[in-house]
Design a protein around this motif. Sequence first.
Motif, PDB file in Angstrom:
ATOM      1  N   TRP A  57       0.827  -1.205   0.000  1.00 34.67           N
ATOM      2  CA  TRP A  57       0.000   0.000   0.000  1.00 34.67           C
ATOM      3  C   TRP A  57       0.865   1.260   0.000  1.00 34.67           C
ATOM      4  CZ3 TRP A  57      -4.710   0.524  -1.493  1.00 34.67           C
ATOM      5  CH2 TRP A  57      -5.591  -0.549  -1.398  1.00 34.67           C
ATOM      6  N   GLY A  58       2.025   1.208   0.650  1.00 32.97           N
ATOM      7  CA  GLY A  58       2.942   2.347   0.621  1.00 32.97           C
ATOM      8  C   GLY A  58       3.435   2.622  -0.797  1.00 32.97           C
ATOM      9  N   SER A  59       3.755   1.555  -1.521  1.00 34.72           N
ATOM     10  CA  SER A  59       4.182   1.717  -2.917  1.00 34.72           C
ATOM     11  C   SER A  59       3.056   2.287  -3.771  1.00 34.72           C
ATOM     12  CB  SER A  59       4.607   0.363  -3.501  1.00 34.72           C
ATOM     13  OG  SER A  59       5.672  -0.164  -2.777  1.00 34.72           O
ATOM     14  N   PHE A  60       1.849   1.788  -3.545  1.00 36.18           N
ATOM     15  CA  PHE A  60       0.696   2.293  -4.278  1.00 36.18           C
ATOM     16  C   PHE A  60       0.475   3.773  -3.973  1.00 36.18           C
ATOM     17  CE2 PHE A  60      -3.927   3.089  -4.415  1.00 36.18           C
ATOM     18  CZ  PHE A  60      -4.139   2.871  -5.770  1.00 36.18           C
ATOM     19  N   HIS A  61       0.615   4.157  -2.708  1.00 37.57           N
ATOM     20  CA  HIS A  61       0.440   5.552  -2.317  1.00 37.57           C
ATOM     21  C   HIS A  61       1.490   6.436  -2.992  1.00 37.57           C
ATOM     22  CE1 HIS A  61      -0.249   9.132  -0.031  1.00 37.57           C
ATOM     23  NE2 HIS A  61       0.884   9.041   0.623  1.00 37.57           N
ATOM     24  N   GLU A  62       2.723   5.994  -2.999  1.00 35.54           N
ATOM     25  CA  GLU A  62       3.787   6.766  -3.646  1.00 35.54           C
ATOM     26  C   GLU A  62       3.517   6.904  -5.145  1.00 35.54           C
ATOM     27  OE1 GLU A  62       6.394   8.421  -2.356  1.00 35.54           O
ATOM     28  OE2 GLU A  62       5.543   7.928  -0.394  1.00 35.54           O
ATOM     29  N   MET A  64       0.571   6.824  -6.640  1.00 36.93           N
ATOM     30  CA  MET A  64      -0.552   7.733  -6.832  1.00 36.93           C
ATOM     31  C   MET A  64      -0.151   9.176  -6.552  1.00 36.93           C
ATOM     32  SD  MET A  64      -2.747   5.809  -8.043  1.00 36.93           S
ATOM     33  CE  MET A  64      -4.078   6.964  -8.181  1.00 36.93           C
ATOM     34  N   ARG A  65       0.687   9.390  -5.555  1.00 34.65           N
ATOM     35  CA  ARG A  65       1.147  10.745  -5.262  1.00 34.65           C
ATOM     36  C   ARG A  65       1.993  11.269  -6.417  1.00 34.65           C
ATOM     37  NH1 ARG A  65       4.276  11.833   0.180  1.00 34.65           N
ATOM     38  NH2 ARG A  65       5.865  10.695  -0.956  1.00 34.65           N
ATOM     39  N   GLN A  67       1.650  10.353  -9.533  1.00 32.06           N
ATOM     40  CA  GLN A  67       0.710  10.623 -10.628  1.00 32.06           C
ATOM     41  C   GLN A  67       0.039  11.970 -10.423  1.00 32.06           C
ATOM     42  OE1 GLN A  67      -0.177   8.803 -13.377  1.00 32.06           O
ATOM     43  NE2 GLN A  67       1.528   7.435 -12.955  1.00 32.06           N
ATOM     44  N   ARG A  68      -0.372  12.269  -9.191  1.00 30.24           N
ATOM     45  CA  ARG A  68      -1.051  13.530  -8.908  1.00 30.24           C
ATOM     46  C   ARG A  68      -0.095  14.706  -9.118  1.00 30.24           C
ATOM     47  NH1 ARG A  68      -2.414  14.575  -3.113  1.00 30.24           N
ATOM     48  NH2 ARG A  68      -1.960  12.377  -3.176  1.00 30.24           N
ATOM     49  N   THR A  85      -1.226   2.477 -16.171  1.00 34.29           N
ATOM     50  CA  THR A  85      -1.776   3.265 -15.076  1.00 34.29           C
ATOM     51  C   THR A  85      -2.574   4.454 -15.567  1.00 34.29           C
ATOM     52  OG1 THR A  85       0.217   4.622 -14.909  1.00 34.29           O
ATOM     53  CG2 THR A  85       0.122   2.634 -13.542  1.00 34.29           C
TER      54      THR A  85
END
Length: 98
Positions: A57-62, A64-65, A67-68, A85
């Motif tokens: 989930w940390g990798s996913f959060h990074e 997504m951040r 991407q934003r 993605t």
Amino acid sequence: MSKTEDENPFFERERDRLVSEVTTGFEELLSSSNILNRKLEEVLGMTKEYETIAALWGSFHELMRGQRNGADVSSEGAPPGLPGTGGHIVTSKQGNES
């Protein structure tokens, strides 16, 4: 001397009763600490299982951040993104054909 003979059995009985209480108390304490140790081992085992999920989930959060942050930058300076993605931009260079 008959008085001391009568007192000895009382003190011996009292000593035996107190020793029995202390022994029972130690047995209960030992049992409780064994239960506590088992529960702590269970908790530690569960945290080890969740470490890999937390890392995912940390990798996913990074991602997504990133991407934003990439969407905020102009399209010329934006990072290319990752295929699959939605952030991957395919560009083609058109040359002058004469």
